[in-house]
Design a protein around this motif. Structure first.
Motif, PDB file in Angstrom:
ATOM      1  N   ASN A 209      41.648  29.012 -87.511  1.00  0.00           N
ATOM      2  CA  ASN A 209      41.226  27.687 -87.296  1.00  0.00           C
ATOM      3  C   ASN A 209      40.108  27.394 -86.485  1.00  0.00           C
ATOM      4  OD1 ASN A 209      43.396  26.553 -89.322  1.00  0.00           O
ATOM      5  ND2 ASN A 209      44.591  27.414 -87.770  1.00  0.00           N
ATOM      6  N   LEU A 210      39.511  28.308 -85.819  1.00  0.00           N
ATOM      7  CA  LEU A 210      38.486  28.039 -84.692  1.00  0.00           C
ATOM      8  C   LEU A 210      37.398  27.374 -85.411  1.00  0.00           C
ATOM      9  CD1 LEU A 210      38.248  28.557 -81.669  1.00  0.00           C
ATOM     10  CD2 LEU A 210      37.105  30.675 -81.915  1.00  0.00           C
ATOM     11  N   SER A 232      34.767  29.926 -89.917  1.00  0.00           N
ATOM     12  CA  SER A 232      33.965  28.737 -90.184  1.00  0.00           C
ATOM     13  C   SER A 232      33.587  27.993 -88.870  1.00  0.00           C
ATOM     14  CB  SER A 232      34.562  27.992 -91.399  1.00  0.00           C
ATOM     15  OG  SER A 232      35.074  28.805 -92.545  1.00  0.00           O
ATOM     16  N   LEU A 233      32.470  28.328 -88.258  1.00  0.00           N
ATOM     17  CA  LEU A 233      32.225  27.762 -86.899  1.00  0.00           C
ATOM     18  C   LEU A 233      31.293  26.730 -87.006  1.00  0.00           C
ATOM     19  CD1 LEU A 233      31.953  31.250 -84.942  1.00  0.00           C
ATOM     20  CD2 LEU A 233      33.805  29.644 -84.832  1.00  0.00           C
ATOM     21  N   ASP A 234      31.409  25.725 -86.234  1.00  0.00           N
ATOM     22  CA  ASP A 234      30.417  24.710 -86.275  1.00  0.00           C
ATOM     23  C   ASP A 234      29.385  24.534 -85.133  1.00  0.00           C
ATOM     24  OD1 ASP A 234      31.348  23.359 -88.618  1.00  0.00           O
ATOM     25  OD2 ASP A 234      32.758  22.335 -87.316  1.00  0.00           O
ATOM     26  N   SER A 235      30.019  25.330 -83.882  1.00  0.00           N
ATOM     27  CA  SER A 235      29.374  25.270 -82.729  1.00  0.00           C
ATOM     28  C   SER A 235      29.497  26.729 -82.014  1.00  0.00           C
ATOM     29  CB  SER A 235      29.689  24.315 -81.718  1.00  0.00           C
ATOM     30  OG  SER A 235      30.870  24.097 -81.435  1.00  0.00           O
ATOM     31  N   ILE A 236      28.631  27.267 -81.467  1.00  0.00           N
ATOM     32  CA  ILE A 236      28.861  28.625 -80.645  1.00  0.00           C
ATOM     33  C   ILE A 236      28.046  28.476 -79.312  1.00  0.00           C
ATOM     34  CG2 ILE A 236      28.659  30.951 -80.798  1.00  0.00           C
ATOM     35  CD1 ILE A 236      28.394  30.917 -83.714  1.00  0.00           C
ATOM     36  N   SER A 237      28.612  28.868 -78.419  1.00  0.00           N
ATOM     37  CA  SER A 237      27.844  28.814 -76.899  1.00  0.00           C
ATOM     38  C   SER A 237      28.038  30.155 -76.148  1.00  0.00           C
ATOM     39  CB  SER A 237      28.177  27.476 -76.146  1.00  0.00           C
ATOM     40  OG  SER A 237      27.379  27.274 -74.782  1.00  0.00           O
ATOM     41  N   LEU A 238      27.178  30.956 -76.066  1.00  0.00           N
ATOM     42  CA  LEU A 238      27.142  32.290 -75.539  1.00  0.00           C
ATOM     43  C   LEU A 238      26.021  32.321 -74.442  1.00  0.00           C
ATOM     44  CD1 LEU A 238      28.029  34.337 -78.779  1.00  0.00           C
ATOM     45  CD2 LEU A 238      29.435  33.640 -76.876  1.00  0.00           C
ATOM     46  N   TYR A 239      25.480  31.350 -74.188  1.00  0.00           N
ATOM     47  CA  TYR A 239      24.238  31.361 -73.158  1.00  0.00           C
ATOM     48  C   TYR A 239      24.781  32.030 -71.833  1.00  0.00           C
ATOM     49  CZ  TYR A 239      26.027  27.312 -70.691  1.00  0.00           C
ATOM     50  OH  TYR A 239      26.935  26.431 -70.005  1.00  0.00           O
ATOM     51  N   GLY A 240      23.744  32.511 -71.084  1.00  0.00           N
ATOM     52  CA  GLY A 240      23.968  33.231 -69.914  1.00  0.00           C
ATOM     53  C   GLY A 240      25.043  34.241 -69.701  1.00  0.00           C
ATOM     54  N   ASN A 241      24.869  35.165 -70.551  1.00  0.00           N
ATOM     55  CA  ASN A 241      25.719  36.405 -70.774  1.00  0.00           C
ATOM     56  C   ASN A 241      24.912  37.640 -71.133  1.00  0.00           C
ATOM     57  OD1 ASN A 241      28.836  35.742 -70.518  1.00  0.00           O
ATOM     58  ND2 ASN A 241      27.890  34.192 -71.924  1.00  0.00           N
ATOM     59  N   TYR A 242      25.275  38.708 -71.056  1.00  0.00           N
ATOM     60  CA  TYR A 242      24.552  39.794 -71.483  1.00  0.00           C
ATOM     61  C   TYR A 242      25.222  40.631 -72.711  1.00  0.00           C
ATOM     62  CZ  TYR A 242      23.541  39.170 -66.500  1.00  0.00           C
ATOM     63  OH  TYR A 242      23.602  38.715 -65.208  1.00  0.00           O
ATOM     64  N   LEU A 243      25.036  39.855 -73.872  1.00  0.00           N
ATOM     65  CA  LEU A 243      25.588  40.233 -74.727  1.00  0.00           C
ATOM     66  C   LEU A 243      24.477  40.675 -75.837  1.00  0.00           C
ATOM     67  CD1 LEU A 243      27.693  36.961 -75.529  1.00  0.00           C
ATOM     68  CD2 LEU A 243      28.511  39.360 -75.294  1.00  0.00           C
ATOM     69  N   THR A 244      25.053  41.614 -76.761  1.00  0.00           N
ATOM     70  CA  THR A 244      23.865  42.225 -77.798  1.00  0.00           C
ATOM     71  C   THR A 244      24.476  42.101 -79.169  1.00  0.00           C
ATOM     72  OG1 THR A 244      25.152  44.182 -77.598  1.00  0.00           O
ATOM     73  CG2 THR A 244      23.155  43.768 -76.117  1.00  0.00           C
ATOM     74  N   GLY A 245      23.500  42.314 -80.234  1.00  0.00           N
ATOM     75  CA  GLY A 245      24.067  42.275 -81.484  1.00  0.00           C
ATOM     76  C   GLY A 245      23.588  40.967 -82.165  1.00  0.00           C
ATOM     77  N   THR A 246      24.263  40.957 -83.515  1.00  0.00           N
ATOM     78  CA  THR A 246      23.764  39.710 -84.293  1.00  0.00           C
ATOM     79  C   THR A 246      25.017  39.091 -85.008  1.00  0.00           C
ATOM     80  OG1 THR A 246      21.673  40.831 -84.778  1.00  0.00           O
ATOM     81  CG2 THR A 246      22.276  39.250 -86.402  1.00  0.00           C
ATOM     82  N   ILE A 247      24.720  37.780 -85.077  1.00  0.00           N
ATOM     83  CA  ILE A 247      25.863  36.974 -86.025  1.00  0.00           C
ATOM     84  C   ILE A 247      24.848  36.996 -87.107  1.00  0.00           C
ATOM     85  CG2 ILE A 247      27.183  34.853 -86.257  1.00  0.00           C
ATOM     86  CD1 ILE A 247      27.696  34.870 -83.245  1.00  0.00           C
ATOM     87  N   SER A 248      25.634  37.029 -88.285  1.00  0.00           N
ATOM     88  CA  SER A 248      24.793  36.995 -89.789  1.00  0.00           C
ATOM     89  C   SER A 248      24.725  35.435 -89.865  1.00  0.00           C
ATOM     90  CB  SER A 248      25.495  37.587 -90.583  1.00  0.00           C
ATOM     91  OG  SER A 248      26.771  36.819 -91.086  1.00  0.00           O
ATOM     92  N   CYS A 249      23.784  35.227 -90.836  1.00  0.00           N
ATOM     93  CA  CYS A 249      23.473  33.943 -91.304  1.00  0.00           C
ATOM     94  C   CYS A 249      24.895  33.418 -92.163  1.00  0.00           C
ATOM     95  CB  CYS A 249      22.216  33.839 -92.103  1.00  0.00           C
ATOM     96  SG  CYS A 249      20.673  34.172 -91.456  1.00  0.00           S
ATOM     97  N   ASP A 250      25.379  34.275 -92.571  1.00  0.00           N
ATOM     98  CA  ASP A 250      26.455  33.766 -93.460  1.00  0.00           C
ATOM     99  C   ASP A 250      27.575  33.228 -92.441  1.00  0.00           C
ATOM    100  OD1 ASP A 250      25.547  34.434 -95.965  1.00  0.00           O
ATOM    101  OD2 ASP A 250      26.537  36.252 -96.073  1.00  0.00           O
ATOM    102  N   ALA A 251      27.635  33.872 -91.507  1.00  0.00           N
ATOM    103  CA  ALA A 251      28.734  33.375 -90.376  1.00  0.00           C
ATOM    104  C   ALA A 251      28.335  32.119 -89.520  1.00  0.00           C
ATOM    105  CB  ALA A 251      29.159  34.588 -89.237  1.00  0.00           C
ATOM    106  N   VAL A 252      27.005  32.057 -89.347  1.00  0.00           N
ATOM    107  CA  VAL A 252      26.509  31.084 -88.590  1.00  0.00           C
ATOM    108  C   VAL A 252      26.325  29.629 -89.304  1.00  0.00           C
ATOM    109  CG1 VAL A 252      24.394  30.224 -87.385  1.00  0.00           C
ATOM    110  CG2 VAL A 252      25.218  32.578 -87.022  1.00  0.00           C
ATOM    111  N   GLY A 253      25.880  29.707 -90.608  1.00  0.00           N
ATOM    112  CA  GLY A 253      25.739  28.484 -91.372  1.00  0.00           C
ATOM    113  C   GLY A 253      25.120  27.627 -90.571  1.00  0.00           C
ATOM    114  N   SER A 254      25.627  26.396 -90.925  1.00  0.00           N
ATOM    115  CA  SER A 254      24.726  25.361 -89.934  1.00  0.00           C
ATOM    116  C   SER A 254      25.451  24.836 -88.587  1.00  0.00           C
ATOM    117  CB  SER A 254      25.051  23.857 -90.989  1.00  0.00           C
ATOM    118  OG  SER A 254      26.510  23.533 -90.890  1.00  0.00           O
ATOM    119  N   ALA A 255      26.108  26.203 -88.036  1.00  0.00           N
ATOM    120  CA  ALA A 255      26.489  26.026 -86.701  1.00  0.00           C
ATOM    121  C   ALA A 255      25.296  25.609 -85.657  1.00  0.00           C
ATOM    122  CB  ALA A 255      27.396  27.192 -86.146  1.00  0.00           C
ATOM    123  N   ALA A 256      25.765  24.769 -84.380  1.00  0.00           N
ATOM    124  CA  ALA A 256      24.961  24.692 -83.759  1.00  0.00           C
ATOM    125  C   ALA A 256      24.955  25.735 -82.487  1.00  0.00           C
ATOM    126  CB  ALA A 256      25.184  23.156 -82.874  1.00  0.00           C
TER     127      ALA A 256
END
Length: 285
Positions: A209-210, A232-256
Motif C-alpha cells: 500500500n506504500l 504504485s509510488l507517488d513520491s520518493i526521496s532518496l537524496y543524500g545517500n550513496y545508492l546506485t542503480g535505476t528505478i524504471s520508468c514504469d515504477a516511477v510513473g508520475s512520482a515526484a
C-alpha cells in the motif's frame, strides 16, 4: 510516592471535580481519563509543558488538567461518544521524559503525534496494544533508550494498521530492519536524517500500500531495490545517500522524485533518463 500514575490517581481522587461530580462515568471512561492524566504527568506537564507561540494556543490551554472532560483538552480529539481517538501534542513544546505505559489503555487511539519534543527512553511495549493506531509521529524526537532504529521497529511492527510513520531527524543510526516488510498497511513514512547505514532491504516491496517514502539524508548504500517496481509510488526521496542503480520508468510513473542537490564530486541521482531515474556517482552516470 511520586510516580506519574500515582500523581494521576491522587489528582483524580482529590482534585478532579469532573470525575467526582460524574459518579456515573463508566469504568472505561475512568481508565481513559487516568491514562490521559498519567501521560501529562509522565511527560513533564506540571513543569515543562508550554505552548508553541506559533501554534496560537495559550499556555493555560496547554496545561490540560482541569475539571472538564478530557475531550476538551488541547490536542485530545474524541469520538461522539467521548472515546479518545487522537492525541496530537506535537505542536506543544516542552514534553519531556518518557511516554508512560498507560498509553496502552487508549485502545481506540488512531493517531499519536509527539514530534519535535524532548522525550527520551523508549516507546513502551504497551503501545503494541494500540491495534487501531494508523498514524505515529515521533519525528525530531531522540529516544535515547535505543542504540539503533531496530529497537524502535520492535514496537511499530506490532501495529498492524499503521499507515503513516514519521521518525525523521531522530539520529537513531543502525540499519533498516527487514521487518519493514511486515508493515503492509503503510502508505507513507519518513525516516530521513537518521544516520542510517547499510542497504534498503528488498522486503520494502512487500509494503503493497506504500505510495510515498523518504530515506533522505542518511548514509545508505548499495542498489536501489528492484522490488520498488511492484509499488504504485507517488513520491520518493532518496537524496543524500550513496545508492546506485535505476528505478524504471514504469515504477516511477508520475512520482515526484527528490534527488536533492547534485554535487558532481559526490553521490547524486539524475532524472529524465530513457530508462527511468538512476542513482550513483556523477562520474559513473
Amino acid at each position: 510516592p511520586s510516580s506519574p500514575s500515582y500523581l494521576a490517581f491522587h489528582w483524580m481522587v482529590n482534585e478532579d471535580n469532573f470525575w467526582s461530580d460524574n459518579t456515573d462515568l463508566s469504568d472505561w471512561r475512568s481508565l481513559q481519563r487516568f491514562a490521559i492524566v498519567t501521560f501529562w504527568y509522565a511527560t513533564g506537564g506540571p513543569t515543562t509543558w508550554h505552548a508553541d507561540p506559533n501554534a496560537y494556543i495559550s499556555a493555560e490551554k496547554a496545561l490540560w488538567i482541569s475539571g472538564t472532560s478530557e475531550c476538551t483538552w488541547e490536542g485530545v480529539q474524541c469520538s461522539d461518544n467521548s472515546v479518545v481517538q487522537k492525541l496530537r501534542v506535537g505542536y506543544l513544546t516542552g514534553l519531556s521524559n518518557m511516554i508512560p505505559r498507560e498509553i496502552g489503555l487508549l485502545s481506540d487511539l488512531t493517531e499519536l503525534d509527539v514530534h519535535s519534543n524532548f522525550l527520551d527512553g523508549r516507546l513502551p511495549t504497551e503501545m503494541s496494544l494500540l491495534k487501531s493506531l494508523t498514524s505515529l509521529s515521533v519525528g525530531n524526537v531522540y529516544l535515547d533508550g535505543y542504540n539503533s532504529i531496530e529497537g524502535l521497529f520492535d514496537v511499530v511492527v506490532n501495529l498492524p494498521n499503521l499507515e503513516s510513520f514519521d521518525c525523521y531527524g531522530a539520529s537513531h543510526g543502525g540499519t533498516i530492519p527487514t521487518e519493514i516488510g511486515q508493515m503492509t498497511a503503510l502508505t507513507g513514512f519518513d525516516m530521513s536524517m537518521n544516520g542510517l547505514s547499510g542497504s534498503i532491504p528488498s522486503e520494502i516491496g512487500l509494503c503493497s500500500n506504500l505510495v510515498g517514502f523518504s530515506f533522505g539524508d542518511n548514509s545508505l548504500s548499495g542498489p536501489v531495490p528492484t522490488e520498488l517496481s511492484s509499488l504504485s509510488l507517488d513520491s520518493i526521496s532518496l537524496y543524500g545517500n550513496y545508492l546506485t542503480g535505476t528505478i524504471s520508468c514504469d515504477a516511477v510513473g508520475s512520482a515526484a522524485i527528490d534527488c536533492g542537490e547534485i554535487y558532481c564530486d559526490g553521490p547524486c541521482c539524475v532524472q529524465g533518463l530513457d530508462d527511468g531515474v538512476r542513482w550513483g556517482r556523477c562520474d559513473d552516470l
